[in-house]
Scaffold this active site. Structure first.
Site, PDB file in Angstrom:
ATOM      1  N   ASP A 154      -7.802  -5.589  -0.047  1.00  0.00           N
ATOM      2  CA  ASP A 154      -8.280  -6.495  -1.092  1.00  0.00           C
ATOM      3  C   ASP A 154      -7.907  -7.951  -0.845  1.00  0.00           C
ATOM      4  O   ASP A 154      -8.357  -8.833  -1.574  1.00  0.00           O
ATOM      5  CB  ASP A 154      -7.726  -6.049  -2.453  1.00  0.00           C
ATOM      6  CG  ASP A 154      -8.292  -4.702  -2.836  1.00  0.00           C
ATOM      7  OD1 ASP A 154      -9.518  -4.551  -2.742  1.00  0.00           O
ATOM      8  OD2 ASP A 154      -7.520  -3.811  -3.201  1.00  0.00           O
ATOM      9  N   HIS A 160       0.850  -1.181   0.000  1.00  0.00           N
ATOM     10  CA  HIS A 160       0.000   0.000   0.000  1.00  0.00           C
ATOM     11  C   HIS A 160       0.890   1.237   0.000  1.00  0.00           C
ATOM     12  O   HIS A 160       1.955   1.226   0.613  1.00  0.00           O
ATOM     13  CB  HIS A 160      -0.909   0.007   1.247  1.00  0.00           C
ATOM     14  CG  HIS A 160      -2.088   0.890   1.082  1.00  0.00           C
ATOM     15  ND1 HIS A 160      -2.037   2.233   1.342  1.00  0.00           N
ATOM     16  CD2 HIS A 160      -3.338   0.626   0.644  1.00  0.00           C
ATOM     17  CE1 HIS A 160      -3.219   2.753   1.071  1.00  0.00           C
ATOM     18  NE2 HIS A 160      -4.021   1.807   0.647  1.00  0.00           N
TER      19      HIS A 160
HETATM   20  N1  COA Z   1       4.186  -7.513  -4.185  1.00  0.00           N
HETATM   21  C1  COA Z   1       5.538  -7.510  -4.289  1.00  0.00           C
HETATM   22  N2  COA Z   1       6.286  -6.396  -4.155  1.00  0.00           N
HETATM   23  C2  COA Z   1       5.651  -5.243  -3.893  1.00  0.00           C
HETATM   24  C3  COA Z   1       4.256  -5.193  -3.769  1.00  0.00           C
HETATM   25  C4  COA Z   1       3.527  -6.377  -3.921  1.00  0.00           C
HETATM   26  N3  COA Z   1       2.201  -6.389  -3.821  1.00  0.00           N
HETATM   27  N4  COA Z   1       3.883  -3.915  -3.521  1.00  0.00           N
HETATM   28  C5  COA Z   1       5.001  -3.207  -3.498  1.00  0.00           C
HETATM   29  N5  COA Z   1       6.085  -3.997  -3.721  1.00  0.00           N
HETATM   30  C6  COA Z   1       7.485  -3.576  -3.793  1.00  0.00           C
HETATM   31  C7  COA Z   1       7.814  -3.013  -5.171  1.00  0.00           C
HETATM   32  O1  COA Z   1       8.259  -4.023  -6.055  1.00  0.00           O
HETATM   33  C8  COA Z   1       8.874  -2.001  -4.832  1.00  0.00           C
HETATM   34  O2  COA Z   1      10.086  -2.698  -4.595  1.00  0.00           O
HETATM   35  P1  COA Z   1      11.538  -2.005  -4.848  1.00  0.00           P
HETATM   36  O3  COA Z   1      11.595  -0.846  -3.895  1.00  0.00           O
HETATM   37  O4  COA Z   1      12.485  -3.092  -4.568  1.00  0.00           O
HETATM   38  O5  COA Z   1      11.520  -1.537  -6.288  1.00  0.00           O
HETATM   39  C9  COA Z   1       8.421  -1.419  -3.481  1.00  0.00           C
HETATM   40  O6  COA Z   1       7.644  -2.473  -2.878  1.00  0.00           O
HETATM   41  C10 COA Z   1       7.546  -0.179  -3.634  1.00  0.00           C
HETATM   42  O7  COA Z   1       6.456  -0.488  -4.509  1.00  0.00           O
HETATM   43  P2  COA Z   1       5.676   0.541  -5.395  1.00  0.00           P
HETATM   44  O8  COA Z   1       4.868  -0.178  -6.407  1.00  0.00           O
HETATM   45  O9  COA Z   1       6.628   1.600  -5.878  1.00  0.00           O
HETATM   46  O10 COA Z   1       4.738   1.205  -4.311  1.00  0.00           O
HETATM   47  P3  COA Z   1       3.532   2.153  -4.605  1.00  0.00           P
HETATM   48  O11 COA Z   1       3.288   2.901  -3.336  1.00  0.00           O
HETATM   49  O12 COA Z   1       3.755   2.935  -5.858  1.00  0.00           O
HETATM   50  O13 COA Z   1       2.334   1.142  -4.911  1.00  0.00           O
HETATM   51  C11 COA Z   1       0.597  -0.402  -4.651  1.00  0.00           C
HETATM   52  C12 COA Z   1       1.377   0.744  -3.992  1.00  0.00           C
HETATM   53  C13 COA Z   1      -0.639  -0.676  -3.810  1.00  0.00           C
HETATM   54  C14 COA Z   1       0.140   0.012  -6.045  1.00  0.00           C
HETATM   55  C15 COA Z   1       1.513  -1.654  -4.729  1.00  0.00           C
HETATM   56  O14 COA Z   1       1.830  -2.079  -3.421  1.00  0.00           O
HETATM   57  C16 COA Z   1       0.861  -2.788  -5.519  1.00  0.00           C
HETATM   58  O15 COA Z   1       0.942  -2.784  -6.746  1.00  0.00           O
HETATM   59  N6  COA Z   1       0.222  -3.775  -4.807  1.00  0.00           N
HETATM   60  C17 COA Z   1      -0.436  -4.871  -5.505  1.00  0.00           C
HETATM   61  C18 COA Z   1      -1.810  -4.428  -5.990  1.00  0.00           C
HETATM   62  C19 COA Z   1      -2.807  -4.273  -4.883  1.00  0.00           C
HETATM   63  O16 COA Z   1      -2.993  -5.162  -4.059  1.00  0.00           O
HETATM   64  N7  COA Z   1      -3.480  -3.115  -4.886  1.00  0.00           N
HETATM   65  C20 COA Z   1      -4.519  -2.802  -3.923  1.00  0.00           C
HETATM   66  C21 COA Z   1      -4.139  -1.648  -3.074  1.00  0.00           C
HETATM   67  S1  COA Z   1      -5.304  -1.397  -1.772  1.00  0.00           S
END
Ligand code: COA
Length: 380
Positions: free
Chosen positions: A316, A262
């Site tokens: 979720d 998140h």
């Molecule tokens: N699984 C594996 N790795 C994850 C992850 C996940 N669900 N969520 C974040 N990470 C990792 C990223 O790969 C990244 O790693 P790095 O620093 O080594 O490159 C780091 O954590 C930061 O992730 P990032 O995508 O930049 O964070 P964000 O704040 O932009 O994104 C979300 C937040 C929610 C979009 C992201 O956690 C995600 O895509 N989660 C899966 C989808 C989901 O469940 N969404 C519902 C949200 S309520």
């Protein structure tokens, strides 16, 4: 105006508004609506009461709540022509797109909203809130070739939706669980779809366009669409012993595990804990699901691998297992999220409009300057 250089991808940590609707402490795992902890609302309140709290900024008296419930209930019937139009939509398309269409058509059936008149705005917000559960049910019935089930008087949102979706009276445990899930999904500060809603509202567009656009953002798998992907993911993993190699493979190429992580929470999302408890109560009454054991193992392995980075279960992760047990098709999970979240969108709309300024951020330009037009005959 000088070009700003402090660009932050995803606007992470950049305030886009002032708001008194909800509050998150991502380190401590706290979520409050109008100052009231989400745990308390999920246990003691109802979706209608919580929606009132979000829209009006205070808990209602008994007569205010009764009046609000009646007004929502009165808005559930849909125009025949709208239902007929939904029947013409491609049945294989995603219901979130059908819901976007439905909300837009609802706007076409509605009077022009006067943004200078609080009563006109309140009526529109209540109409949207009352109609969206019917729209989701109507999209579902239309795509499966079934007739629309007319709403019954006296049913609140959760019960009315389950009734209109299936045409059967739902079990009380299902109604209570869905009602609590709606409370948990109603509002969540400046998330991507609420930001969308505020941007659309800022141009003084109508609330139907505000909600249709926000629903489009909610659909994405990085936002509300993650709930259906969680179930697809558990189905793909199949067996408990496959969890560890599946996670290792996924993380080895920086793949995302749906239902985890998140932008704000760096601990387990408080809504996820409540949904897990709700799921357990429903499984006790309606029977368990083997997917739950898989989910628990996935949570254990993810905690071991990436828990230290603050990547924990989000809202979720458990909602899909609960909805599946309630007999809801997987691709309706995100539309159900929308049924709840329109209360948040409308609360933000009512808050924003009296002191509105159009959103018009800037950009850091990275392209060419002062280039010349090259005639077609001289291009490579
Ligand atoms: N699984 C594996 N790795 C994850 C992850 C996940 N669900 N969520 C974040 N990470 C990792 C990223 O790969 C990244 O790693 P790095 O620093 O080594 O490159 C780091 O954590 C930061 O992730 P990032 O995508 O930049 O964070 P964000 O704040 O932009 O994104 C979300 C937040 C929610 C979009 C992201 O956690 C995600 O895509 N989660 C899966 C989808 C989901 O469940 N969404 C519902 C949200 S309520």
């Amino acid at each position: 105006m000088t070009t700003p250089t402090n660009y932050v991808p995803g606007l992470a940590g950049i305030p886009a508004t002032e708001s008194s609707i909800s509050y998150i402490d991502g380190q401590a795992g706290i979520l409050e609506y109008r100052g009231i902890p989400i745990e308390e609302l999920a246990e003691k309140s109802t979706f209608e009461e919580t929606a009132y709290l979000l829209l009006y900024g205070k808990l209602p008296s008994q007569s205010e709540l009764d009046g609000f419930r009646e007004r929502l209930s009165a808005r559930r019937a849909l125009p025949d022509r709208l239902i007929e139009t939904l029947r013409l939509l491609p049945g294989a398309g995603h219901p979130m797109l059908g819901l976007q269409v439905g909300v837009a058509i609802l706007g076409m059936h509605s009077q022009r909203v006067n943004l200078r008149d609080p009563e006109s705005m309140e009526n529109a917000a209540i109409k949207i809130l009352g109609s969206v559960p019917s729209l989701v049910a109507a999209v579902e019935r239309a795509r499966t070739g079934l007739d629309f089930v007319q709403p019954k008087d006296g049913m609140d949102t959760a019960e009315a939706f389950l009734w209109m979706m299936s045409g059967e009276d739902p079990a009380p445990v299902a109604v209570r669980a869905l009602d609590a899930a709606l409370i948990l999904h109603a509002e969540h500060t400046m998330n991507a779809s609420t930001f969308t809603s505020r941007v659309v509202a800022s141009s003084e567009s109508d609330p139907y366009s505000v909600c249709a656009a926000a629903i489009g953002t909610l659909k994405g798998p990085l936002h509300g669409g993650a709930n259906e992907r969680v179930l697809d993911q558990l189905e793909a993993i199949g067996e408990v012993e496959n969890v560890r190699p599946w996670v290792e493979e996924r993380l080895s190429h920086k793949g995302k595990v749906m239902g985890f992580g998140h932008r704000v929470y760096k601990t387990k999302d408080p809504r996820s804990n409540i949904l897990q408890d709700l799921g357990n109560r429903v499984f006790e009454e309606l029977g368990g699901t083997p997917m739950y054991e898989l989910a628990l193992e996935l949570e254990r392995v993810m905690d071991e691998k990436v828990g230290h980075k603050g990547i924990c279960p989000n809202v979720d992760f458990f909602s899909g297992l609960l909805y599946q047990k309630l007999g809801i098709p997987t691709d309706l999970f995100t539309p159900i999220f929308a049924i709840a979240r329109v209360s948040g969108y409308m609360a933000h709309w009512l808050e924003q409009m009296p002191d509105n300024r159009i959103f018009r951020p800037t950009q850091v330009y990275t392209g060419a300057r002062e280039a010349s037009y090259v005639p077609m005959s001289e291009r490579d």
